[in-house]
Write a protein that holds these residues in place. Structure first.
Motif, PDB file in Angstrom:
ATOM      1  N   ARG A 148       9.504 -38.721  15.691  1.00  0.00           N
ATOM      2  CA  ARG A 148       7.834 -38.672  16.458  1.00  0.00           C
ATOM      3  C   ARG A 148       8.201 -37.050  17.495  1.00  0.00           C
ATOM      4  O   ARG A 148       8.951 -37.537  17.994  1.00  0.00           O
ATOM      5  CB  ARG A 148       7.739 -39.825  17.071  1.00  0.00           C
ATOM      6  CG  ARG A 148       6.164 -39.355  17.678  1.00  0.00           C
ATOM      7  CD  ARG A 148       5.845 -40.771  18.255  1.00  0.00           C
ATOM      8  NE  ARG A 148       4.930 -41.015  18.876  1.00  0.00           N
ATOM      9  CZ  ARG A 148       3.686 -42.135  19.423  1.00  0.00           C
ATOM     10  NH1 ARG A 148       4.244 -43.807  19.426  1.00  0.00           N
ATOM     11  NH2 ARG A 148       2.538 -42.111  20.114  1.00  0.00           N
ATOM     12  N   THR A 202       5.350 -35.508  20.211  1.00  0.00           N
ATOM     13  CA  THR A 202       4.710 -35.548  20.891  1.00  0.00           C
ATOM     14  C   THR A 202       3.579 -34.457  21.390  1.00  0.00           C
ATOM     15  O   THR A 202       4.567 -33.876  22.174  1.00  0.00           O
ATOM     16  CB  THR A 202       3.894 -36.863  21.603  1.00  0.00           C
ATOM     17  OG1 THR A 202       4.039 -37.709  21.284  1.00  0.00           O
ATOM     18  CG2 THR A 202       2.376 -36.845  22.268  1.00  0.00           C
ATOM     19  N   LEU A 217       1.270 -33.075  24.394  1.00  0.00           N
ATOM     20  CA  LEU A 217       0.293 -33.752  25.097  1.00  0.00           C
ATOM     21  C   LEU A 217      -1.148 -32.130  25.794  1.00  0.00           C
ATOM     22  O   LEU A 217      -0.091 -31.677  26.644  1.00  0.00           O
ATOM     23  CB  LEU A 217       0.357 -35.103  26.782  1.00  0.00           C
ATOM     24  CG  LEU A 217       1.429 -36.267  26.150  1.00  0.00           C
ATOM     25  CD1 LEU A 217       1.413 -36.519  26.958  1.00  0.00           C
ATOM     26  CD2 LEU A 217       0.094 -36.879  25.038  1.00  0.00           C
ATOM     27  N   ASP A 263       0.015 -36.527  17.433  1.00  0.00           N
ATOM     28  CA  ASP A 263       1.525 -36.603  17.774  1.00  0.00           C
ATOM     29  C   ASP A 263       1.859 -36.271  16.285  1.00  0.00           C
ATOM     30  O   ASP A 263       1.218 -36.912  15.342  1.00  0.00           O
ATOM     31  CB  ASP A 263       1.379 -38.623  17.008  1.00  0.00           C
ATOM     32  CG  ASP A 263       1.479 -38.750  19.180  1.00  0.00           C
ATOM     33  OD1 ASP A 263       2.240 -39.067  19.595  1.00  0.00           O
ATOM     34  OD2 ASP A 263       0.664 -41.068  18.909  1.00  0.00           O
ATOM     35  N   ARG A 265      -6.534 -39.376  24.845  1.00  0.00           N
ATOM     36  CA  ARG A 265      -6.272 -40.404  23.917  1.00  0.00           C
ATOM     37  C   ARG A 265      -7.166 -41.288  22.592  1.00  0.00           C
ATOM     38  O   ARG A 265      -6.463 -42.176  22.317  1.00  0.00           O
ATOM     39  CB  ARG A 265      -4.950 -40.994  24.012  1.00  0.00           C
ATOM     40  CG  ARG A 265      -4.349 -40.822  25.347  1.00  0.00           C
ATOM     41  CD  ARG A 265      -3.119 -39.449  24.822  1.00  0.00           C
ATOM     42  NE  ARG A 265      -1.631 -39.903  23.124  1.00  0.00           N
ATOM     43  CZ  ARG A 265      -0.844 -40.459  23.952  1.00  0.00           C
ATOM     44  NH1 ARG A 265      -0.376 -40.163  24.276  1.00  0.00           N
ATOM     45  NH2 ARG A 265       0.091 -40.457  22.401  1.00  0.00           N
TER      46      ARG A 265
END
Length: 325
Positions: free
Chosen positions: A145, A147, A149, A159, A179
């Protein structure tokens, strides 16, 4: 301004877990994103994926082959209106389906896979936080994963889950700075390399239902002096001029085309005479996760469009509409 309308040519854009995360994983994230970009372009892969946007859920299948014959790709929808794209050495062709035209809401009218501009990624470091997290099992593969932001309200976040060994994209989620999920895509089955069934490149769709896409000849370009020129007040922080092009006066529908980028997201700004803009309505419009905003001041129409929040396109449009240059 027919370039803002849904068209077959827009299909070209397509062809293109749990665990702890580092506080600032830009260097590792950059390496993972480079692997993803290489894998998506150079590997052979085939699979079915689900694309979700709001209440709309669509299932699609892709076969991407890179071999001695070059890159060949076939993408088609398994649900909703029939539509299909084929890319090979002869160019890019799209099938319009039985109705003879694409639905205005067809998800094939935009890029479904993130297009990360690796050469400019370092510029995004100040505007996004990059985190490398844990693993998840997706379509039978282990995915790492990653991410991304957004640090303010002018950009979206991602993501991404990248296949552990080769870096192929397995899943992504697009969300706003609060989010809230805007769209997501996930492979439900996937083959890589020699497991790909090349016969799926053959389309059963009659050739007379395909339209060949012409090469785009007016892609904007700019010089170093143009990129360093002063920008009007009101341009969102972090967005810089990345490219510029124009169709000069005396030609049909003359306009200026500017591309602004923060190193990850990009926005196109079109500046033209208001009478040439046709039926473009001033204000905000939205198609999927893409926002557009048009302003008219002093006989000039300025339209900003991109996969960014509404606040970003509004600020850019208004900045150039009120600019006296």
């Amino acid at each position: 301004m027919n370039r803002l309308l849904v068209s077959c040519a827009a299909l070209l854009l397509i062809m293109a877990g749990a665990g702890s995360a580092a506080a600032d994983g830009f260097d590792e994230a950059q390496q993972l994103l480079q692997r993803m970009a290489t894998a998506m372009g150079e590997l052979s892969y085939q699979g079915t994926f689900v694309y979700v946007r709001g209440e709309d859920v669509e299932t699609m299948r892709i076969t991407h082959v890179n071999d001695a014959q070059g890159v060949r790709e076939r993408l088609y929808a398994l649900s909703g209106p029939p539509r299909e794209v084929i890319r090979d050495r002869d160019g890019v062709r799209c099938a319009l389906g039985a109705a003879g035209e694409l639905s205005a809401d067809a998800s094939l009218n935009r890029s479904l896979f993130p297009d990360i501009p690796m050469q400019a990624l370092s510029a995004a470091r100040a505007r996004y936080l990059f985190e490398v997290g844990g693993m998840a099992r997706i379509a039978g593969f282990n995915g790492r994963r990653l991410t991304i932001l957004p640090r303010d309200e002018f950009r979206y976040g991602y993501d991404l889950w990248l296949e552990q060994d080769k870096g192929l994209l397995l899943r992504w989620v697009l969300y706003d700075n609060d989010r809230r999920t805007l769209a997501k895509l996930m492979f439900t089955d996937l083959r890589i390399g020699t497991d790909v069934d090349v016969s799926e490149l053959d389309s059963p769709t009659p050739q007379d239902q395909f339209v060949r896409l012409a090469a785009q000849g007016d892609a904007p370009a700019s010089t170093a002096s143009e990129r360093s020129a002063p920008q009007p007040d009101g341009v969102p922080p972090g967005f810089e001029l990345a490219a510029r092009g124009e169709r000069p006066a005396g030609t049909s529908e003359p306009f200026e085309h500017l591309v602004f980028s923060d190193g990850l997201a990009s926005v196109s700004v079109y500046i033209e005479a208001a009478q040439a803009a046709g039926n473009v309505t001033p204000g905000l419009s939205r198609m999927g996760t893409t926002n557009a905003y048009s302003s008219t001041v002093g006989g000039r129409q300025v339209t900003a469009i991109g996969e960014v929040p509404a606040a970003t396109v509004k600020a850019l449009s208004n900045a150039f509409a009120s600019d006296s240059r």
